[in-house]
Scaffold this motif. Structure first.
Motif, mmCIF file in Angstrom:
data_model
loop_
_atom_site.group_PDB
_atom_site.id
_atom_site.type_symbol
_atom_site.label_atom_id
_atom_site.label_comp_id
_atom_site.label_asym_id
_atom_site.label_seq_id
_atom_site.Cartn_x
_atom_site.Cartn_y
_atom_site.Cartn_z
ATOM 1 N N GLN A 1 0.830 -1.206 0.000
ATOM 2 C CA GLN A 1 0.000 0.000 0.000
ATOM 3 C C GLN A 1 0.864 1.256 0.000
ATOM 4 O O GLN A 1 0.518 2.260 -0.647
ATOM 5 C CB GLN A 1 -0.939 -0.004 1.206
ATOM 6 C CG GLN A 1 -2.081 -1.001 1.075
ATOM 7 C CD GLN A 1 -2.983 -1.004 2.288
ATOM 8 O OE1 GLN A 1 -2.523 -1.061 3.429
ATOM 9 N NE2 GLN A 1 -4.281 -0.947 2.059
ATOM 10 N N ARG B 1 -6.805 -2.751 -0.380
ATOM 11 C CA ARG B 1 -7.648 -2.410 0.776
ATOM 12 C C ARG B 1 -8.557 -3.571 1.138
ATOM 13 O O ARG B 1 -8.748 -3.884 2.324
ATOM 14 C CB ARG B 1 -8.473 -1.153 0.471
ATOM 15 C CG ARG B 1 -7.670 0.128 0.486
ATOM 16 C CD ARG B 1 -8.564 1.339 0.514
ATOM 17 N NE ARG B 1 -9.369 1.470 -0.699
ATOM 18 C CZ ARG B 1 -8.981 2.117 -1.790
ATOM 19 N NH1 ARG B 1 -7.774 2.693 -1.838
ATOM 20 N NH2 ARG B 1 -9.767 2.211 -2.848
ATOM 21 N N ALA C 1 -4.820 -0.420 -5.715
ATOM 22 C CA ALA C 1 -4.984 0.113 -4.357
ATOM 23 C C ALA C 1 -6.295 -0.365 -3.736
ATOM 24 O O ALA C 1 -6.332 -0.741 -2.550
ATOM 25 C CB ALA C 1 -4.932 1.634 -4.389
#
Length: 335
Positions: free
Chosen positions: A257, A297, A293
């Motif tokens: 991340q 998550r 991304a």
């Protein structure tokens, strides 16, 4: 962390808290990796110490301090997720199933047990103290169960509550506490402390950790030196994360991340934040990175329960490689 080893910014916050406290519940709040848990421990020790001046840290030598250090003081208890207890090497909270993974949440049953503790008379007569960390791990039911005791504590009950995500706490919890900010230390001070603790390339490691000093220290303790961390972008581009098989899923996803954050910054024309000075792929398109991304998550939410880490590691590597390839295509190509 012993009193001697406490970072200077934690020591300053401790002394400030002991001087300005006006509430029975202090809520320590700040970015992760600064020492919220250590500060809460130090506050609890000071409140229970039997041989120190009022408003000063614990002496570290009296019987009460010894009991606190051994986690056997009858007037001190903690609300911690079972997973955090395991990570600390404490006795894990009993799970409903022997095959269940330790919970990342602070549950209602654990809060009820602490409330029973709060209603008893102090065994040593000084105070009863409850530590909570991380407070954002309380689910809504657990947090609501704590509210009445927070609002109307009996006797000499005190709370040292610590959070790394203040905005995630119920407003009703925040309003019943005196907030004690724990701020990022000056970069020079943080790097100097890491160097004194034996961390090599402290400044570069601190950059990769985003200023989270204790995270940088934990990485160094795990053998993650700067060269290993700087090699991550190349490893992703090659689709091979085998060098990270000893990391936990949450640890690796956190690093990925950070990488995708920097790549998106580069696409937007901004400098890299974590991987500053590292040779990053020449990305041109944001959309593949944004999808990566979002996928990371989602993976973070499942990271405590990977079915097979080896297979998941391979999947993370391939996903990152495909995202980078798409993001690096020429401008006139489809992303």
């Amino acid at each position: 962390m012993s009193a001697v080893a406490r970072p200077p910014w934690v020591e300053r916050a401790l002394r400030e808290a002991l001087q300005i406290q006006r509430s029975h519940a202090l809520l320590i709040a700040g970015p992760s990796g600064l020492g919220q848990f250590e500060l809460a421990q130090a506050l609890m020790a000071a409140w229970l110490c039997e041989d120190h001046a009022p408003g000063s840290p614990a002496c570290g030598h009296c019987a009460a301090c010894h009991l606190v250090g051994q986690r056997s003081h009858p007037d001190a208890t903690w609300l911690l997720p079972a997973a955090r207890r395991v990570a600390l090497g404490w006795e894990p909270v009993e799970e409903s199933s022997s095959k269940a993974k330790p919970s990342q949440e602070i549950r209602i049953d654990e809060v009820r047990a602490v409330l029973g503790f709060a209603q008893s008379t102090p065994a040593r007569g000084v105070a009863k103290v409850i530590g909570v960390f991380p407070a954002e791990a309380m689910n809504t039911i657990a947090a609501n169960a704590l509210l009445k005791t927070l609002e109307e504590p009996g006797g000499v009950l005190r709370f040292a509550i610590a959070t790394e995500a203040l905005d995630e706490l119920l407003p009703t919890v925040r309003s019943r506490c005196q907030i004690l900010p724990l701020r990022m230390p000056p970069r020079e001070e943080a790097a100097a402390w890491l160097e004194a603790e034996g961390v090599k390339d402290a400044a570069a490691l601190l950059t990769l950790a985003g200023g989270q000093v204790l995270r940088a220290q934990a990485w160094a303790s795990a053998g993650w030196d700067v060269s290993k961390l700087h090699a991550l972008p190349r490893a992703v581009a090659q689709g091979d994360l085998g060098a990270w098989s000893a990391a936990t899923p949450a640890q690796l996803i956190d690093l990925l991340q950070r990488l995708v954050h920097d790549l998106l910054a580069v696409v937007a024309g901004a400098p890299a934040h974590y991987f500053a000075g590292v040779a990053l792929p020449k990305v041109r398109h944001a959309a593949p990175l944004q999808r990566w991304a979002a996928s990371l998550r989602e993976a973070r939410q499942r990271s405590d329960h990977p079915l097979q880490w080896a297979l998941w590691l391979e999947a993370l590597a391939l996903e990152g490689q495909h995202a980078l390839r798409a993001a690096c295509q020429p401008i006139n190509s489809a992303a």
